[in-house]
Design a protein around this motif. Structure first.
Motif, PDB file in Angstrom:
ATOM      1  N   GLY A 236      -1.445 -58.059  60.433  1.00  0.00           N
ATOM      2  CA  GLY A 236      -2.831 -57.703  60.681  1.00  0.00           C
ATOM      3  C   GLY A 236      -3.836 -58.774  60.344  1.00  0.00           C
ATOM      4  O   GLY A 236      -5.032 -58.481  60.205  1.00  0.00           O
ATOM      5  N   HIS A 237      -3.398 -60.041  60.218  1.00  0.00           N
ATOM      6  CA  HIS A 237      -4.315 -61.123  59.856  1.00  0.00           C
ATOM      7  C   HIS A 237      -4.547 -62.027  61.057  1.00  0.00           C
ATOM      8  O   HIS A 237      -3.611 -62.420  61.747  1.00  0.00           O
ATOM      9  N   TRP A 238      -5.832 -62.371  61.284  1.00  0.00           N
ATOM     10  CA  TRP A 238      -6.219 -63.255  62.374  1.00  0.00           C
ATOM     11  C   TRP A 238      -6.714 -64.576  61.829  1.00  0.00           C
ATOM     12  O   TRP A 238      -7.332 -64.629  60.770  1.00  0.00           O
ATOM     13  N   ARG A 239      -6.452 -65.636  62.577  1.00  0.00           N
ATOM     14  CA  ARG A 239      -6.962 -66.963  62.224  1.00  0.00           C
ATOM     15  C   ARG A 239      -7.678 -67.528  63.445  1.00  0.00           C
ATOM     16  O   ARG A 239      -7.247 -67.337  64.584  1.00  0.00           O
ATOM     17  N   SER A 240      -8.793 -68.213  63.207  1.00  0.00           N
ATOM     18  CA  SER A 240      -9.559 -68.775  64.313  1.00  0.00           C
ATOM     19  C   SER A 240      -9.251 -70.256  64.486  1.00  0.00           C
ATOM     20  O   SER A 240      -8.885 -70.948  63.541  1.00  0.00           O
ATOM     21  N   ALA A 241      -9.420 -70.732  65.722  1.00  0.00           N
ATOM     22  CA  ALA A 241      -9.288 -72.156  66.018  1.00  0.00           C
ATOM     23  C   ALA A 241     -10.293 -72.500  67.105  1.00  0.00           C
ATOM     24  O   ALA A 241     -10.345 -71.834  68.141  1.00  0.00           O
ATOM     25  N   ARG A 242     -11.111 -73.530  66.855  1.00  0.00           N
ATOM     26  CA  ARG A 242     -12.123 -73.923  67.829  1.00  0.00           C
ATOM     27  C   ARG A 242     -11.500 -74.750  68.950  1.00  0.00           C
ATOM     28  O   ARG A 242     -10.688 -75.636  68.705  1.00  0.00           O
ATOM     29  N   ILE A 243     -11.901 -74.456  70.190  1.00  0.00           N
ATOM     30  CA  ILE A 243     -11.453 -75.196  71.369  1.00  0.00           C
ATOM     31  C   ILE A 243     -12.609 -76.077  71.838  1.00  0.00           C
ATOM     32  O   ILE A 243     -13.736 -75.598  71.982  1.00  0.00           O
ATOM     33  N   PRO A 244     -12.383 -77.366  72.076  1.00  0.00           N
ATOM     34  CA  PRO A 244     -13.465 -78.253  72.531  1.00  0.00           C
ATOM     35  C   PRO A 244     -14.093 -77.742  73.816  1.00  0.00           C
ATOM     36  O   PRO A 244     -13.409 -77.274  74.726  1.00  0.00           O
ATOM     37  N   ILE A 245     -15.405 -77.832  73.899  1.00  0.00           N
ATOM     38  CA  ILE A 245     -16.135 -77.404  75.089  1.00  0.00           C
ATOM     39  C   ILE A 245     -16.147 -78.548  76.111  1.00  0.00           C
ATOM     40  O   ILE A 245     -16.578 -79.656  75.784  1.00  0.00           O
ATOM     41  N   PRO A 246     -15.685 -78.326  77.326  1.00  0.00           N
ATOM     42  CA  PRO A 246     -15.712 -79.384  78.344  1.00  0.00           C
ATOM     43  C   PRO A 246     -17.133 -79.878  78.575  1.00  0.00           C
ATOM     44  O   PRO A 246     -18.088 -79.095  78.613  1.00  0.00           O
ATOM     45  N   HIS A 247     -17.293 -81.170  78.739  1.00  0.00           N
ATOM     46  CA  HIS A 247     -18.609 -81.764  78.941  1.00  0.00           C
ATOM     47  C   HIS A 247     -19.263 -81.226  80.220  1.00  0.00           C
ATOM     48  O   HIS A 247     -18.626 -81.142  81.269  1.00  0.00           O
ATOM     49  N   GLY A 248     -20.525 -80.836  80.108  1.00  0.00           N
ATOM     50  CA  GLY A 248     -21.275 -80.376  81.265  1.00  0.00           C
ATOM     51  C   GLY A 248     -20.941 -78.970  81.711  1.00  0.00           C
ATOM     52  O   GLY A 248     -21.387 -78.532  82.780  1.00  0.00           O
ATOM     53  N   MET A 249     -20.196 -78.225  80.907  1.00  0.00           N
ATOM     54  CA  MET A 249     -19.802 -76.871  81.285  1.00  0.00           C
ATOM     55  C   MET A 249     -21.019 -75.956  81.381  1.00  0.00           C
ATOM     56  O   MET A 249     -21.918 -75.997  80.538  1.00  0.00           O
ATOM     57  N   GLN A 250     -21.088 -75.156  82.431  1.00  0.00           N
ATOM     58  CA  GLN A 250     -22.140 -74.173  82.616  1.00  0.00           C
ATOM     59  C   GLN A 250     -21.512 -72.810  82.859  1.00  0.00           C
ATOM     60  O   GLN A 250     -20.377 -72.708  83.315  1.00  0.00           O
ATOM     61  N   VAL A 251     -22.272 -71.770  82.542  1.00  0.00           N
ATOM     62  CA  VAL A 251     -21.782 -70.402  82.710  1.00  0.00           C
ATOM     63  C   VAL A 251     -22.650 -69.683  83.732  1.00  0.00           C
ATOM     64  O   VAL A 251     -23.887 -69.691  83.630  1.00  0.00           O
TER      65      VAL A 251
END
Length: 270
Positions: A236-251
């Motif tokens: 029941g334990h979660w760990r986070s990991a940051r993923i690099p944001i692609p340059h110029g990414m838009q949503v």
């Protein structure tokens, strides 16, 4: 794509500021609790640098001391929208989006909740509301009873549209409850894996939020900002990991004019 919980500026001295702590050398961390100087002692928008330094020291992974956080009477929290289930990362990968809901909670003599904005006529205004549930879990973590509280929510995240409105409510409620209770949670712990150590980070805020939501993909970026991967360590334990944001990414966001819960949507497409 945006950072996590951000400061609400120019509030009264009785309110708290909440800053997404994925900043500076601290890296991925939980929300940082700050407060304003008295209005007469500061310029508009100026933060108390001494108090910031104290709390940055507390959240540092190498710090062995913690500053004392006192209970508060009123708190305002701003939490971002999130988009999850990215690519193959079902229930695992999500990102914060630059769209914000605002939650104000204050001590009162009776329970009261008012809503405005997205979903105001569809969201419950009793203690089943996810903001209230987040606050209740925060007080439980602090070992305290929930006092009578007054809630006001400004919902700018579209309701039931896949943009993490429920996760924003949960995270916002947790942060508000922790500030009101004057309770701090552990983020890195001692000798964390993040910094080459041997100990799994406790990330207590993430555990609370993911346990309420059932998975980490939305609550994780709502807390930390950016694009986050939620890793199931087991037990029941979660760990986070940051993923690099692609340059110029838009949503770009589009949705149909109908409500659909996540469970309903999953049953349709599976």
């Amino acid at each position: 794509v945006h950072g996590g919980i951000q400061p609400t500026m120019n509030r009264s001295n009785a309110e708290w500021l909440l800053l997404g702590a994925g900043i500076g050398a601290v890296g991925a961390a939980s929300a940082l609790l700050l407060h304003n100087k008295s209005r007469k002692d500061r310029q508009p928008g100026e933060l108390d640098k001494k108090h910031i330094q104290i709390h940055e020291t507390f959240w540092s992974p190498r710090s062995k001391s913690a500053s004392k956080v006192l209970p508060r009477n009123k708190v305002t929290v701003r939490v971002p929208a999130t988009s999850a289930n990215l690519g193959p990362g079902f229930d695992a990968i999500g990102m914060a989006v630059d769209m914000w809901s605002e939650i104000t909670v204050e001590r009162s003599d009776k329970f009261e909740m008012t809503l405005e904005g997205e979903g105001a006529h569809d969201i419950p205004t009793d203690e089943t509301n996810l903001v209230c549930q987040g606050v209740a879990h925060a007080f439980q973590a602090a070992g305290q009873e929930v006092p009578p509280l007054k809630y006001h929510c400004i919902n700018r995240i579209p309701f039931a549209r896949g943009l993490g409105s429920s996760s924003a409510a949960i995270v916002g409620g947790l942060i508000a409850g922790l500030a009101l209770a004057g309770h701090e949670l552990k983020v890195f712990g001692h000798d964390p894996l993040t910094f080459g150590g041997q100990t799994l980070e406790p990330e207590e805020l993430l555990q609370l939020a993911a346990n309420i939501e059932g998975h980490p993909d939305n609550v994780c970026p709502a807390i930390y900002g950016g694009i986050q991967l939620g890793i199931d360590i087991g037990n029941g334990h979660w760990r986070s990991a940051r993923i690099p944001i692609p340059h110029g990414m838009q949503v770009h966001v589009s949705f149909v004019q109908m409500f659909a819960s996540v469970n309903c949507s999953v049953s349709i497409f599976m």
